[in-house]
Write a protein that holds these residues in place. Sequence first.
Motif, PDB file in Angstrom:
ATOM      1  N   GLU A 124      27.710   1.270-108.886  1.00 44.34           N
ATOM      2  CA  GLU A 124      29.097   1.714-108.908  1.00 44.34           C
ATOM      3  C   GLU A 124      29.875   0.849-109.894  1.00 44.34           C
ATOM      4  OE1 GLU A 124      30.497   4.198-107.522  1.00 44.34           O
ATOM      5  OE2 GLU A 124      28.893   4.904-106.219  1.00 44.34           O
ATOM      6  N   ARG A 125      30.675   1.475-110.728  1.00 41.02           N
ATOM      7  CA  ARG A 125      31.378   0.731-111.771  1.00 41.02           C
ATOM      8  C   ARG A 125      32.879   0.752-111.531  1.00 41.02           C
ATOM      9  NH1 ARG A 125      28.191   1.645-117.496  1.00 41.02           N
ATOM     10  NH2 ARG A 125      26.112   1.255-116.679  1.00 41.02           N
ATOM     11  N   SER A 126      33.556  -0.080-112.320  1.00 35.98           N
ATOM     12  CA  SER A 126      35.017  -0.178-112.305  1.00 35.98           C
ATOM     13  C   SER A 126      35.561  -0.610-110.950  1.00 35.98           C
ATOM     14  CB  SER A 126      35.653   1.155-112.728  1.00 35.98           C
ATOM     15  OG  SER A 126      35.305   1.465-114.058  1.00 35.98           O
ATOM     16  N   GLN A 127      34.773  -1.424-110.209  1.00 35.82           N
ATOM     17  CA  GLN A 127      35.270  -2.020-108.978  1.00 35.82           C
ATOM     18  C   GLN A 127      36.065  -3.279-109.325  1.00 35.82           C
ATOM     19  OE1 GLN A 127      34.650  -0.289-106.083  1.00 35.82           O
ATOM     20  NE2 GLN A 127      33.759   1.148-107.544  1.00 35.82           N
ATOM     21  N   GLN A 128      37.071  -3.574-108.542  1.00 36.38           N
ATOM     22  CA  GLN A 128      37.906  -4.742-108.791  1.00 36.38           C
ATOM     23  C   GLN A 128      37.309  -5.968-108.087  1.00 36.38           C
ATOM     24  OE1 GLN A 128      42.350  -2.924-109.600  1.00 36.38           O
ATOM     25  NE2 GLN A 128      41.952  -3.877-107.617  1.00 36.38           N
ATOM     26  N   VAL A 129      37.149  -7.059-108.850  1.00 36.30           N
ATOM     27  CA  VAL A 129      36.625  -8.322-108.321  1.00 36.30           C
ATOM     28  C   VAL A 129      37.663  -9.404-108.595  1.00 36.30           C
ATOM     29  CG1 VAL A 129      34.755 -10.009-108.412  1.00 36.30           C
ATOM     30  CG2 VAL A 129      34.258  -7.573-108.761  1.00 36.30           C
ATOM     31  N   TYR A 130      38.245  -9.946-107.533  1.00 29.66           N
ATOM     32  CA  TYR A 130      39.264 -10.992-107.668  1.00 29.66           C
ATOM     33  C   TYR A 130      38.700 -12.323-107.180  1.00 29.66           C
ATOM     34  CZ  TYR A 130      43.296  -8.043-108.823  1.00 29.66           C
ATOM     35  OH  TYR A 130      44.188  -7.210-109.447  1.00 29.66           O
ATOM     36  N   SER A 131      38.923 -13.362-107.975  1.00 35.83           N
ATOM     37  CA  SER A 131      38.620 -14.728-107.545  1.00 35.83           C
ATOM     38  C   SER A 131      39.909 -15.357-107.037  1.00 35.83           C
ATOM     39  CB  SER A 131      38.054 -15.547-108.714  1.00 35.83           C
ATOM     40  OG  SER A 131      36.821 -15.022-109.150  1.00 35.83           O
ATOM     41  N   LEU A 132      39.958 -15.665-105.730  1.00 36.37           N
ATOM     42  CA  LEU A 132      41.130 -16.290-105.118  1.00 36.37           C
ATOM     43  C   LEU A 132      40.850 -17.789-105.009  1.00 36.37           C
ATOM     44  CD1 LEU A 132      41.746 -13.774-102.185  1.00 36.37           C
ATOM     45  CD2 LEU A 132      42.381 -13.556-104.595  1.00 36.37           C
ATOM     46  N   ILE A 133      41.596 -18.590-105.741  1.00 35.92           N
ATOM     47  CA  ILE A 133      41.324 -20.026-105.828  1.00 35.92           C
ATOM     48  C   ILE A 133      42.384 -20.796-105.054  1.00 35.92           C
ATOM     49  CG2 ILE A 133      40.984 -21.975-107.379  1.00 35.92           C
ATOM     50  CD1 ILE A 133      40.276 -19.967-109.574  1.00 35.92           C
ATOM     51  N   ASP A 134      41.935 -21.474-104.005  1.00 33.37           N
ATOM     52  CA  ASP A 134      42.816 -22.330-103.204  1.00 33.37           C
ATOM     53  C   ASP A 134      43.015 -23.641-103.956  1.00 33.37           C
ATOM     54  OD1 ASP A 134      44.105 -23.873-101.358  1.00 33.37           O
ATOM     55  OD2 ASP A 134      42.619 -23.621 -99.759  1.00 33.37           O
ATOM     56  N   LYS A 135      44.279 -23.963-104.270  1.00 30.17           N
ATOM     57  CA  LYS A 135      44.588 -25.212-104.979  1.00 30.17           C
ATOM     58  C   LYS A 135      45.186 -26.262-104.035  1.00 30.17           C
ATOM     59  CE  LYS A 135      47.343 -23.544-108.119  1.00 30.17           C
ATOM     60  NZ  LYS A 135      48.195 -23.518-109.332  1.00 30.17           N
ATOM     61  N   GLY A 136      45.017 -26.062-102.721  1.00 30.24           N
ATOM     62  CA  GLY A 136      45.579 -26.976-101.743  1.00 30.24           C
ATOM     63  C   GLY A 136      44.801 -28.273-101.633  1.00 30.24           C
ATOM     64  N   ARG A 137      45.248 -29.109-100.685  1.00 32.62           N
ATOM     65  CA  ARG A 137      44.675 -30.449-100.564  1.00 32.62           C
ATOM     66  C   ARG A 137      43.209 -30.447-100.140  1.00 32.62           C
ATOM     67  NH1 ARG A 137      48.477 -32.814 -95.896  1.00 32.62           N
ATOM     68  NH2 ARG A 137      49.977 -32.054 -97.423  1.00 32.62           N
ATOM     69  N   VAL A 138      42.765 -29.356 -99.483  1.00 30.25           N
ATOM     70  CA  VAL A 138      41.357 -29.303 -99.067  1.00 30.25           C
ATOM     71  C   VAL A 138      40.415 -29.229-100.262  1.00 30.25           C
ATOM     72  CG1 VAL A 138      41.881 -28.246 -96.843  1.00 30.25           C
ATOM     73  CG2 VAL A 138      41.443 -26.780 -98.824  1.00 30.25           C
ATOM     74  N   MET A 139      40.950 -28.889-101.448  1.00 34.63           N
ATOM     75  CA  MET A 139      40.115 -28.764-102.649  1.00 34.63           C
ATOM     76  C   MET A 139      40.156 -30.015-103.513  1.00 34.63           C
ATOM     77  SD  MET A 139      38.799 -25.756-102.372  1.00 34.63           S
ATOM     78  CE  MET A 139      38.340 -25.095-103.974  1.00 34.63           C
ATOM     79  N   ARG A 140      40.719 -31.077-102.974  1.00 33.91           N
ATOM     80  CA  ARG A 140      40.829 -32.305-103.760  1.00 33.91           C
ATOM     81  C   ARG A 140      39.576 -33.173-103.680  1.00 33.91           C
ATOM     82  NH1 ARG A 140      46.177 -36.206-103.720  1.00 33.91           N
ATOM     83  NH2 ARG A 140      45.691 -37.346-105.634  1.00 33.91           N
ATOM     84  N   MET A 141      38.739 -32.922-102.694  1.00 36.48           N
ATOM     85  CA  MET A 141      37.575 -33.772-102.452  1.00 36.48           C
ATOM     86  C   MET A 141      36.661 -33.816-103.684  1.00 36.48           C
ATOM     87  SD  MET A 141      34.849 -33.456 -99.324  1.00 36.48           S
ATOM     88  CE  MET A 141      36.193 -33.387 -98.141  1.00 36.48           C
ATOM     89  N   PRO A 142      36.252 -35.016-104.129  1.00 39.48           N
ATOM     90  CA  PRO A 142      35.410 -35.110-105.332  1.00 39.48           C
ATOM     91  C   PRO A 142      33.916 -35.101-105.011  1.00 39.48           C
ATOM     92  CG  PRO A 142      36.181 -37.300-104.721  1.00 39.48           C
ATOM     93  CD  PRO A 142      36.714 -36.345-103.673  1.00 39.48           C
ATOM     94  N   PHE A 143      33.138 -34.474-105.879  1.00 39.44           N
ATOM     95  CA  PHE A 143      31.687 -34.512-105.827  1.00 39.44           C
ATOM     96  C   PHE A 143      31.169 -34.658-107.253  1.00 39.44           C
ATOM     97  CE2 PHE A 143      32.589 -32.401-101.811  1.00 39.44           C
ATOM     98  CZ  PHE A 143      31.701 -33.031-100.952  1.00 39.44           C
ATOM     99  N   ASP A 144      30.372 -35.704-107.467  1.00 42.18           N
ATOM    100  CA  ASP A 144      29.804 -35.961-108.794  1.00 42.18           C
ATOM    101  C   ASP A 144      30.898 -36.043-109.855  1.00 42.18           C
ATOM    102  OD1 ASP A 144      27.789 -36.509-110.576  1.00 42.18           O
ATOM    103  OD2 ASP A 144      27.259 -34.412-110.918  1.00 42.18           O
ATOM    104  N   GLY A 145      32.026 -36.655-109.477  1.00 42.38           N
ATOM    105  CA  GLY A 145      33.108 -36.881-110.429  1.00 42.38           C
ATOM    106  C   GLY A 145      34.100 -35.745-110.551  1.00 42.38           C
ATOM    107  N   MET A 146      33.747 -34.534-110.126  1.00 42.45           N
ATOM    108  CA  MET A 146      34.630 -33.374-110.240  1.00 42.45           C
ATOM    109  C   MET A 146      35.182 -33.001-108.875  1.00 42.45           C
ATOM    110  SD  MET A 146      32.615 -30.879-112.906  1.00 42.45           S
ATOM    111  CE  MET A 146      33.686 -29.514-112.492  1.00 42.45           C
ATOM    112  N   SER A 147      36.412 -32.484-108.866  1.00 39.40           N
ATOM    113  CA  SER A 147      37.005 -32.022-107.618  1.00 39.40           C
ATOM    114  C   SER A 147      36.450 -30.644-107.262  1.00 39.40           C
ATOM    115  CB  SER A 147      38.525 -31.961-107.751  1.00 39.40           C
ATOM    116  OG  SER A 147      38.903 -30.948-108.670  1.00 39.40           O
ATOM    117  N   LEU A 148      36.571 -30.282-105.979  1.00 38.31           N
ATOM    118  CA  LEU A 148      36.145 -28.954-105.556  1.00 38.31           C
ATOM    119  C   LEU A 148      36.913 -27.871-106.302  1.00 38.31           C
ATOM    120  CD1 LEU A 148      35.816 -29.361-101.670  1.00 38.31           C
ATOM    121  CD2 LEU A 148      34.035 -29.537-103.408  1.00 38.31           C
TER     122      LEU A 148
END
Length: 443
Positions: A235-259
């Motif tokens: 099936e084509r032309s389906q909508q795919v959205y990436s919802l990115i949480d920028k809150g404090r839960v995404m601050r945790m670092p792994f291998d130098g980069m944040s989540l």
Amino acid sequence: MKLLRSLYLGNRFFLASGVIAACFIATFILGGYIVVPKVLFFIAGALVLTDLLLLYRTQKGMQGHRFTPEKLSNGDDNELRIYLENFYAFVVSVRVIDEIPHQFQRRDVSFYLQVQPGDNKTIRYYLRPVKRGEYSFGAVNVFVSSPLGLLLRRFTFSANKTVPVYPSYIQMRKYELLAISNRLTETGIKKIRRIGHNLEFELIKEYVSGDDFRTINWKATARKERLMVNHFQDERSQQVYSLIDKGRVMRMPFDGMSLLDYAINASLVISNIAIKRSDKAGILTFQDKVGTLVPASRTSNQMGRILEVLYNQKTAYRETDFSIVHNYIRRKITQRSLLLLYTNFESMYSLQRQLPYLQGLARLHLLVVIFFENTEMKNLIEQPAGDLREVYHKAIAEKFTLEKKQIVKELKKHGIQAVLTTPQQLTVATINKYLELKARGLI
């Protein structure tokens, strides 16, 4: 003054000075033979003048340039090159010190080499940025010494260059090329068996492992004398959205980069894969309020828009408000879409607070909640306990790890797709989930 600013004393100069000083002291103590250190002094002076003449007789004795990409890829090893060309008539010893941006916190980017007369050398090295933004490079300092090695002449090239660090476009291109050549399985992407398929026929191709045996075309197999299968369009032309949480839960670092940066890199890759598979890709960022919305599309400039939006994401890591996101999506995204929500839950309590809003989104769209394993906890569990304190630490770590798995079950119980993955495997896990949902005909 220009000469003095570029002139440095070499190790051999200090060694010769020490020997001559020792000779003067020895003759002062022992008496006599004062002529020996005097002769050595004048010989050393003549050699210094000779070395000075050798280094400065050629005005442009060494030419060079640092080649940097127009932009660096976040979280990847980016190749940089330093080109050097020797215009001296003799072999020179060279020490190269590159003034890399302060964000790398490195002061060891130096190289030693010898360059033959009229020859050129290229130095290659790699830098791995872990944050988006602008990185300012200083000068490339090249310290040249003649075969005498008493003095050094400094040349500087490629000073004060600013290079932006974008989300991982290297990773995006890698998965794009593998998708085009049907080699995604080499990176851990699973071959998904189709439970059902669209009835729109596309082509007949040779059977490969993982294809549905029910689609074998026996007439074509008899003609070709090898297994051939019918291939049907997704099936084509389906909508795919990436919802990115920028809150404090995404601050945790792994291998130098944040989540957050891991999520941004994965969003860029999955958006590109979706567009290549004729779906529409979009981006939505949020924390205590909705940040940026890129409406889903598959136009030729869509990936450029997504790349620029992801590059410019800034956050204060505030508490995430899912109610605002829920209401915003209900108003703005009216067509049923695949929502890939990148966030993180550390406890069942944190999930229960947001569960009503996630259920509301799942009723209108196909929602996939993607959150992260704590790799430090996993390492702690695998290490043997040495004393009673470490036993308690392991028990607490196992409790947190078990709670992550319970969160997955709780989401599935309410009809919400869930992916629990390590930050390093985020991109592969997201692509696998997207392909699985496409193969099952859920989008």
